[in-house]
Write a protein that holds these residues in place. Sequence first.
Motif, PDB file in Angstrom:
ATOM      1  N   ASN A 200       0.870  -1.162   0.000  1.00  0.00           N
ATOM      2  CA  ASN A 200       0.000   0.000   0.000  1.00  0.00           C
ATOM      3  C   ASN A 200       0.914   1.220   0.000  1.00  0.00           C
ATOM      4  O   ASN A 200       2.146   1.079  -0.111  1.00  0.00           O
ATOM      5  N   PHE A 201       0.353   2.410   0.164  1.00  0.00           N
ATOM      6  CA  PHE A 201       1.148   3.616   0.317  1.00  0.00           C
ATOM      7  C   PHE A 201       1.027   4.092   1.763  1.00  0.00           C
ATOM      8  O   PHE A 201      -0.077   4.255   2.293  1.00  0.00           O
ATOM      9  N   SER A 228      11.481   5.766  -3.162  1.00  0.00           N
ATOM     10  CA  SER A 228      11.087   4.743  -4.133  1.00  0.00           C
ATOM     11  C   SER A 228      11.989   4.774  -5.366  1.00  0.00           C
ATOM     12  O   SER A 228      12.229   3.748  -6.004  1.00  0.00           O
ATOM     13  N   ARG A 229      12.490   5.944  -5.704  1.00  0.00           N
ATOM     14  CA  ARG A 229      13.307   6.099  -6.906  1.00  0.00           C
ATOM     15  C   ARG A 229      14.724   5.548  -6.733  1.00  0.00           C
ATOM     16  O   ARG A 229      15.447   5.356  -7.716  1.00  0.00           O
ATOM     17  N   LEU A 245       2.632   3.740  -9.424  1.00  0.00           N
ATOM     18  CA  LEU A 245       4.076   3.918  -9.235  1.00  0.00           C
ATOM     19  C   LEU A 245       4.732   4.429 -10.516  1.00  0.00           C
ATOM     20  O   LEU A 245       5.639   5.269 -10.479  1.00  0.00           O
ATOM     21  N   LYS A 246       4.274   3.932 -11.646  1.00  0.00           N
ATOM     22  CA  LYS A 246       4.845   4.350 -12.927  1.00  0.00           C
ATOM     23  C   LYS A 246       4.470   5.787 -13.252  1.00  0.00           C
ATOM     24  O   LYS A 246       5.324   6.596 -13.654  1.00  0.00           O
ATOM     25  N   GLY A 250       7.431   7.408 -11.267  1.00  0.00           N
ATOM     26  CA  GLY A 250       8.387   7.190 -12.338  1.00  0.00           C
ATOM     27  C   GLY A 250       9.207   5.924 -12.194  1.00  0.00           C
ATOM     28  O   GLY A 250      10.316   5.831 -12.734  1.00  0.00           O
ATOM     29  N   VAL A 251       8.699   4.931 -11.462  1.00  0.00           N
ATOM     30  CA  VAL A 251       9.431   3.671 -11.295  1.00  0.00           C
ATOM     31  C   VAL A 251       8.616   2.519 -11.872  1.00  0.00           C
ATOM     32  O   VAL A 251       7.386   2.560 -11.892  1.00  0.00           O
TER      33      VAL A 251
END
Length: 486
Positions: A200-201, A228-229, A245-246, A250-251
């Motif tokens: 989850n976040f 996360s990056r 997430l994408k 950006g992952v």
Amino acid sequence: MFNEKFSQTFELVLFGVIVLIAIFSILLLTLPSQYDPYKDRVPKYVDEDGKETKLDDEDEKKNPAFKPGRTVQVVVLGDIGRSPRMQYHAISIAKHGGRVYLIGYEDSEIHPKILSNPLIKIVPLVPAPSSLRSSSKLLFPVLAPLKALWQARSLYRALCYRTEPARWMLVQNPPSIPTLAIATIVCFIRNTSLVIDWHNFGYSILALKLGPNHPLVKISALYENVFSRIASNHFTVTNAMARVLKSQYGVTALPLHDRPAALFRPISSQERAGFLARLPETAQYAQDLSPSAKTPWKLLVSSTSWTADEDFSIFLDALSAYSAYATSKTQLPNIIVVITGKGPLKEHYLAKIQALKQEKKLLNVIIRTAWLTPEDYALLLGAADLGVSLHTSSSGVDLPMKVVDMFGAGLPVVGWGKFEAWPELVKENVNGKGFESSEQLLQQLVELFENKDGLLATLKNGALKESEARWDDEWDRVGGKLFKLV
């Protein structure tokens, strides 16, 4: 005079340089060792008392499939026993010859396959003092940072000094703070690849307590985004979470859907009868729950952590309305509900249940709470007629593991379905149904138990079909390839 002052200044500077060199040398000498694939052979484990043990020759012989260079630290800043997915990760890694350090709190029973596997070493974290674990919203801004500092120290010590360096570190998120920061630092120091398993976040869960516009929630969201990056790889529990997430972080993440372990399975009618007769919560009603009864009662089960993201008042409202409806509709069966789990809001809801009983609003409904062993919980799911999920999803893109386990036992499910990822797990009118209010849940209970068109039997068949999908197949396809174990 000038020379004297210069001499004193020079001595102070020289002393400062010597102190800095000493501090730097101490830090350098006490830094944890880095990961070296050529030394990744015999794991060591240091307990809180400083006692060191390692996998001995006999254990090595029992595990001829061991693959050097496949050591993983599996980290959950929570109770290991209540983190089934991280336990399944550990079991799968060890099954394929990898070594595992499983780091977390030991507050409840741990899967027996973990305890019996010499390739898995549990590294328990020291819990924060009770004074830092208050659930008070007023004290939260003060106690939360202090608790995070305590956890950071305990986690750093476990990852750096109580385990050997690992090739990978698999971290459960959330909790995000301080887990992601400490994991990133340790991975940098120890030459370890960081893999985040997104359940989850963290900021979305914090928003349940503080509100979405609270400064701490915004800081938490930024914190999660930044760290996360830095990670090497990512797993997510849903396709929807991978898309978020994408698009937002950006992952690129690999969806690794939860699947039931072998423990959760459909059971025979004989097993069901024997289990219901011995389980304290159902023993006195075993005859009423038998299919041979004139109007067999229905057994409902719901598991919970008794937290803010599961609103049990919805369930209680539906049950009290069902009780009133069943009083006039005699063809409707009585219901026994077993709610399993531990958590901070349990006493709050137990008080509500007691009040409903005193008001005689549960005449046709019996509610029991229980804390069961993993084996008995799996049998309870296999014995039940219907599972109920109150997981509301703070982010909208996670899924409740409890529903996965219910499907593993061939148990059809009704659950809160007002979030994006719900259709990834439950197929409407095939293996379950989603509701968005207590009124809709009441309608579903009546519809299912009046047995119109055999809908409950249809959902049961769908759940049995779903039980064929298993964790090992999913993990081998995704996790096994990432960790180079299959």
